[in-house]
Motif scaffolding. Structure first.
Motif, mmCIF file in Angstrom:
data_model
loop_
_atom_site.group_PDB
_atom_site.id
_atom_site.type_symbol
_atom_site.label_atom_id
_atom_site.label_comp_id
_atom_site.label_asym_id
_atom_site.label_seq_id
_atom_site.Cartn_x
_atom_site.Cartn_y
_atom_site.Cartn_z
ATOM 1 N N LEU A 14 -72.898 0.761 -87.820
ATOM 2 C CA LEU A 14 -72.898 -0.346 -88.771
ATOM 3 C C LEU A 14 -72.510 -1.629 -88.042
ATOM 4 O O LEU A 14 -71.467 -1.684 -87.384
ATOM 5 C CB LEU A 14 -71.918 -0.069 -89.906
ATOM 6 C CG LEU A 14 -72.191 1.182 -90.753
ATOM 7 C CD1 LEU A 14 -71.098 1.371 -91.799
ATOM 8 C CD2 LEU A 14 -73.557 1.102 -91.430
ATOM 9 N N PHE A 28 -73.890 -5.031 -93.498
ATOM 10 C CA PHE A 28 -73.991 -4.406 -92.193
ATOM 11 C C PHE A 28 -75.361 -3.759 -92.034
ATOM 12 O O PHE A 28 -75.848 -3.087 -92.945
ATOM 13 C CB PHE A 28 -72.905 -3.332 -92.017
ATOM 14 C CG PHE A 28 -71.505 -3.874 -91.916
ATOM 15 C CD1 PHE A 28 -70.933 -4.154 -90.687
ATOM 16 C CD2 PHE A 28 -70.751 -4.109 -93.060
ATOM 17 C CE1 PHE A 28 -69.656 -4.649 -90.590
ATOM 18 C CE2 PHE A 28 -69.469 -4.607 -92.978
ATOM 19 C CZ PHE A 28 -68.913 -4.880 -91.741
ATOM 20 N N ALA A 30 -77.643 -0.884 -90.574
ATOM 21 C CA ALA A 30 -77.370 0.523 -90.286
ATOM 22 C C ALA A 30 -78.469 1.120 -89.420
ATOM 23 O O ALA A 30 -79.654 1.019 -89.750
ATOM 24 C CB ALA A 30 -77.244 1.316 -91.587
ATOM 25 N N PHE A 90 -68.485 0.934 -85.877
ATOM 26 C CA PHE A 90 -68.788 -0.451 -86.225
ATOM 27 C C PHE A 90 -68.937 -1.243 -84.930
ATOM 28 O O PHE A 90 -68.093 -1.157 -84.038
ATOM 29 C CB PHE A 90 -67.669 -1.054 -87.072
ATOM 30 C CG PHE A 90 -67.484 -0.387 -88.406
ATOM 31 C CD1 PHE A 90 -68.127 -0.876 -89.543
ATOM 32 C CD2 PHE A 90 -66.669 0.727 -88.532
ATOM 33 C CE1 PHE A 90 -67.955 -0.263 -90.773
ATOM 34 C CE2 PHE A 90 -66.494 1.353 -89.758
ATOM 35 C CZ PHE A 90 -67.144 0.857 -90.880
#
Length: 340
Positions: A14, A28, A30, A90
């Motif tokens: 993400l 975000f 993906a 992340f």
């Protein structure tokens, strides 16, 4: 046709759009990725029969990860379903003098709870000639490390070539733990892949006259690292990627191969980075392809470096390039001119 088996974790990545920082993000993007999954996709793109082994949750997100691998032609027959969740990371992409940042959210992931009994390694290795793993997978837990060890034993018993990318991750374990665990796998490894820091962080072998932060890399220092690794563990080949970081946006990229008592150095590429995550994995995928294809040692190294150079221009973890595109760059056409 024989196949390549890759064992590791596929993760959900993400990331804020573009170069936004985490605190700026309203959404975000993906995608899926992960060390061994990236290698499997590279190989499939090169026309190799690649099989990816992992464990994903038995839910729609896990199925999406399976679909991702199928999308690129990777065999998913041994992507086991079970466990609690898929691992997430992340990514905040850096630019200029601001470095990229990664935050892991992978505790209790399906793979981290996997055990050897989840995988029939004898069956998985049947019809294969190569097995690949990285140092990330055994870092996920002791049970996973045992599964990796069982896989290495089964692979060697079946006559497969075994490659390992050391891939040290300080957020997953300490250097002391990494050295202790990884040493157990090394007797089964034929081809060792590392970067500027891995050999030092995992096995305490440091390249002399080198300052990776300052962008100073010594060829003689890395010759010594490769020789020490080979002498200690009996590797048939050691490949070391050489990244000189000018900034988060611009790197010099090259590599070295030590094989048959000889040292080989690739050409150097000045890379303007779109997305560097997966760069090392794309090198591993390129090297495995080239060695299996019977290229000379120098050609195999040049192919791997050219493939990974191109990956730095591609968004996401996977390297979406073809053999012909890599060979075009190897031949010297790095102009980036529009192809019509």
């Amino acid at each position: 046709m024989s196949k390549v088996v890759c064992f590791g974790e596929i993760m959900l990545r993400l990331a804020p759009a573009g170069y936004l920082r985490f605190e700026q993000a309203q959404s975000f993007d993906a995608v899926y990725g992960g060390g061994e999954a990236n290698v499997a996709v590279s190989l499939a793109n090169f026309g190799v029969d690649a099989l990816f082994v992992t464990k994903v949750p038995d839910n729609p997100v896990g199925q999406a990860a399976i679909n991702e691998m199928r999308r690129y032609g990777v065999d998913t027959a041994y992507m086991v379903r079970g466990g609690e969740r898929i691992g997430i990371y992340f990514l905040e992409k850096g630019a200029s003098q601001r470095p990229s940042k990664v935050v892991y959210d992978r505790k209790y992931s399906s793979v981290s709870q996997a055990q050897s009994r989840d995988f029939d390694w004898k069956k998985i290795c049947a019809g294969a000639d190569w097995f690949h793993f990285t140092g990330i997978t055994p870092a996920l837990g002791d049970h996973v490390a045992e599964a990796v060890l069982d896989a290495c034993k089964a692979a060697k018993k079946a006559g497969l070539t075994v490659s390992c990318d050391l891939n040290f991750r300080k957020n997953l374990w300490t250097s002391e733990k990494a050295g202790e665990v990884m040493t157990r796998f090394m007797p089964y490894v034929d081809v060792c892949i590392a970067n500027e820091e891995d050999a030092e962080k995992v096995f305490g072998i440091k390249a002399g006259s080198t300052d990776i932060t300052g962008g100073k890399l010594s060829h003689d220092g890395y010759k010594d690292v490769a020789r020490q690794l080979s002498d200690r563990f009996g590797f048939k080949a050691v490949a070391i990627t050489l990244r000189s970081s000018i900034s988060a946006s611009d790197n010099n990229w090259a590599a070295m191969l030590y094989k048959g008592g000889e040292y080989y150095f690739s050409r150097n590429y000045a890379v303007h980075i779109v997305d560097r995550v997966g760069g090392g994995d794309s090198f591993g995928g390129g090297l495995i392809y080239a060695l299996r294809a019977g290229l000379s040692n120098q050609e195999a190294l040049e192919f791997a470096v050219a493939a990974s150079c191109l990956k730095h221009s591609i968004e996401g973890d996977h390297n979406h390039v073809t053999v012909n595109e890599v060979k075009t760059l190897m031949a010297g056409d790095g102009s980036g001119r529009v192809q019509r």
